[in-house]
Design an enzyme around this catalytic site. Structure first.
Site, PDB file in Angstrom:
ATOM      1  N   HIS A  96      -5.156  -3.291  -3.627  1.00  0.00           N
ATOM      2  CA  HIS A  96      -3.938  -3.371  -4.437  1.00  0.00           C
ATOM      3  C   HIS A  96      -2.762  -2.772  -3.688  1.00  0.00           C
ATOM      4  O   HIS A  96      -2.910  -2.024  -2.719  1.00  0.00           O
ATOM      5  CB  HIS A  96      -4.126  -2.631  -5.764  1.00  0.00           C
ATOM      6  CG  HIS A  96      -4.319  -1.149  -5.604  1.00  0.00           C
ATOM      7  ND1 HIS A  96      -5.512  -0.595  -5.193  1.00  0.00           N
ATOM      8  CD2 HIS A  96      -3.462  -0.110  -5.774  1.00  0.00           C
ATOM      9  CE1 HIS A  96      -5.386   0.719  -5.125  1.00  0.00           C
ATOM     10  NE2 HIS A  96      -4.137   1.051  -5.457  1.00  0.00           N
ATOM     11  N   ASP A  98       0.570  -0.444  -4.968  1.00  0.00           N
ATOM     12  CA  ASP A  98       0.784   0.397  -6.150  1.00  0.00           C
ATOM     13  C   ASP A  98       1.859  -0.156  -7.092  1.00  0.00           C
ATOM     14  O   ASP A  98       2.953  -0.559  -6.659  1.00  0.00           O
ATOM     15  CB  ASP A  98       1.174   1.821  -5.728  1.00  0.00           C
ATOM     16  CG  ASP A  98       0.002   2.579  -5.116  1.00  0.00           C
ATOM     17  OD1 ASP A  98      -1.168   2.237  -5.414  1.00  0.00           O
ATOM     18  OD2 ASP A  98       0.248   3.526  -4.331  1.00  0.00           O
ATOM     19  N   HIS A 254      -3.988  -1.304  -0.218  1.00  0.00           N
ATOM     20  CA  HIS A 254      -4.983  -0.292   0.138  1.00  0.00           C
ATOM     21  C   HIS A 254      -6.179  -0.332  -0.799  1.00  0.00           C
ATOM     22  O   HIS A 254      -6.139  -0.963  -1.864  1.00  0.00           O
ATOM     23  CB  HIS A 254      -4.361   1.113   0.181  1.00  0.00           C
ATOM     24  CG  HIS A 254      -3.679   1.519  -1.085  1.00  0.00           C
ATOM     25  ND1 HIS A 254      -2.403   1.093  -1.411  1.00  0.00           N
ATOM     26  CD2 HIS A 254      -4.077   2.304  -2.120  1.00  0.00           C
ATOM     27  CE1 HIS A 254      -2.048   1.598  -2.584  1.00  0.00           C
ATOM     28  NE2 HIS A 254      -3.058   2.339  -3.047  1.00  0.00           N
ATOM     29  N   ARG A 269      -0.900  12.391  -5.559  1.00  0.00           N
ATOM     30  CA  ARG A 269       0.046  11.372  -5.094  1.00  0.00           C
ATOM     31  C   ARG A 269       1.446  11.602  -5.656  1.00  0.00           C
ATOM     32  O   ARG A 269       1.603  11.878  -6.839  1.00  0.00           O
ATOM     33  CB  ARG A 269      -0.431   9.982  -5.540  1.00  0.00           C
ATOM     34  CG  ARG A 269       0.439   8.848  -5.007  1.00  0.00           C
ATOM     35  CD  ARG A 269      -0.130   7.504  -5.406  1.00  0.00           C
ATOM     36  NE  ARG A 269       0.594   6.933  -6.524  1.00  0.00           N
ATOM     37  CZ  ARG A 269       0.184   5.865  -7.211  1.00  0.00           C
ATOM     38  NH1 ARG A 269      -0.944   5.264  -6.899  1.00  0.00           N
ATOM     39  NH2 ARG A 269       0.903   5.400  -8.213  1.00  0.00           N
TER      40      ARG A 269
HETATM   41  O1  LIG Z   1      -8.108   7.372  -3.593  1.00  0.00           O
HETATM   42  C1  LIG Z   1      -7.452   6.958  -2.622  1.00  0.00           C
HETATM   43  O2  LIG Z   1      -7.735   7.207  -1.467  1.00  0.00           O
HETATM   44  C2  LIG Z   1      -6.267   6.088  -2.883  1.00  0.00           C
HETATM   45  C3  LIG Z   1      -6.060   5.871  -4.331  1.00  0.00           C
HETATM   46  C4  LIG Z   1      -4.896   4.980  -4.628  1.00  0.00           C
HETATM   47  O3  LIG Z   1      -5.033   3.807  -4.807  1.00  0.00           O
HETATM   48  C5  LIG Z   1      -3.563   5.585  -4.651  1.00  0.00           C
HETATM   49  O4  LIG Z   1      -3.421   6.785  -4.419  1.00  0.00           O
HETATM   50  O5  LIG Z   1      -2.617   4.839  -4.900  1.00  0.00           O
HETATM   51 FE   LIG Z   2      -3.130   2.889  -5.076  1.00  0.00          FE
END
Ligand SMILES: O=C(O)CCC(=O)C(=O)O
Ligand SMILES: [Fe+2]
Length: 310
Positions: A96, A98, A254, A269
């Site tokens: 995906h 974000d 990602h 995040r």
């Molecule tokens: O858990 C992760 O490494 C990435 C998760 C994810 O999709 C994000 O942080 O946007």
């Molecule tokens: Fe993500």
């Protein structure tokens, strides 16, 4: 600037490690420009040894690189600005970009390791610019005119991928994720506002393509996603304590690899506000449902200043 910043590529098509920077809210403008340039060039950049950072420090650094959004359009119960990526709530093990279900797709996400499993739990990024560039010409012609409907609520039974940013076992989280319905039509090819590159804009929030039924959409989606996620077009990062990653959310997808059993994993995040995508003919994405103005300003780098949300 006392430190010597260096950029070391970690993959042929995407990814670089930045050495020689201690991240904080006090970096000079030359260093911030070097970091932003590396982000634009390599699409995802990694910093090691940032153990000194806490949430405040991460936020201070984020503010010097852009305008933080609130944590998420709908998931707001677990932090104002920081979105915990917590394995007890969800595992983003599907491809995906974000928050593409809103019109103002974030510019970048800044992810900091907080608790890591003993094994597994790496993250993979794919370059959606090189994926576009490597399409055969007839497919470029098609996608240049193609639009996709993105939503945060979709029928999981028809998805070939897992729920991604949702943990299918955590109904509470899913309910919050879907508490407001968002639907946006985006061009499948967007022109990157800072580099002018053409990038594919897809990922698991896509419900269907405009003018195509669901089985045709699935066939086309799979064809394009396969191009994006071709292994040579990706980079995989094995997290260590003190790591921080930043990705250009306008030029990547990602996938968080869920291969750490019941070990606990948490990263924090911060999301930076972006602009409203434009197609190759300059047409902007269209909101079908949901108002995301509380989530994020519209920050258009061409105007270099924060714009008023539309
Ligand atoms: O858990 C992760 O490494 C990435 C998760 C994810 O999709 C994000 O942080 O946007
Ligand atoms: Fe993500």
């Amino acid at each position: 600037m006392s430190e010597q910043i260096s950029v070391v590529k970690v993959g042929g098509n995407i990814g670089a490690r930045i050495d020689g920077v201690t991240l904080s809210g006090d970096l000079d403008s030359a260093t911030i420009t070097a970091i932003n340039d590396a982000l634009l060039a390599h699409k995802v950049i990694f910093f090691r040894g940032q153990d000194h950072l806490d949430d405040e420090g991460q936020l201070a650094f984020a503010r010097s690189l852009g305008v933080p959004t609130i944590a998420h359009p709908t998931v707001t119960s677990r932090g104002d600005t920081i979105l915990p990526i917590d394995s007890d709530y969800g595992r983003a093990n599907s491809w995906h970009t974000d928050v593409t279900f809103v019109d103002r797709v974030p510019k970048a996400s800044i992810l900091r390791a907080v608790a890591l499993p003993e094994y597994g739990g790496s993250t993979i990024w794919a370059n959606t610019v090189t994926a576009y560039e490597q399409l055969p010409e007839p497919l470029k012609v098609l996608v240049d005119k193609l639009w996709a409907v993105h939503t945060n609520v979709y029928d999981y039974s028809t998805k070939t991928v897992e729920a991604g940013e949702l943990n299918k076992n955590t109904e509470e989280y899913r309910a919050e994720f879907q508490s407001t319905y968002y639907e946006t039509e985006h061009p499948v090819v967007r022109v990157h506002p800072e580099t002018g590159e053409k990038a594919l804009l897809l990922g698991h929030f896509v419900k269907r393509f405009v003018g195509f039924d669901s089985s045709e959409s699935t066939a086309l989606f799979d064809l394009l996603q396969k191009r994006i996620t071709k292994l040579e077009n990706t980079v995989r990062w094995n997290w260590q304590a003190g790591d921080l990653a930043i990705w250009d959310n306008r030029a990547t997808e990602h996938y968080a690899v869920a291969d750490y059993d019941d070990n606990y994993r948490r990263l924090n995040r911060i999301t930076l506000a972006g602009d409203i995508p434009r197609s190759v003919t300059g047409e902007q994405s269209r909101v079908v449902a949901g108002d995301a103005s509380h989530f994020s300003d519209v920050v258009d780098p061409r105007e270099s200043q924060r714009a008023i949300s539309v």
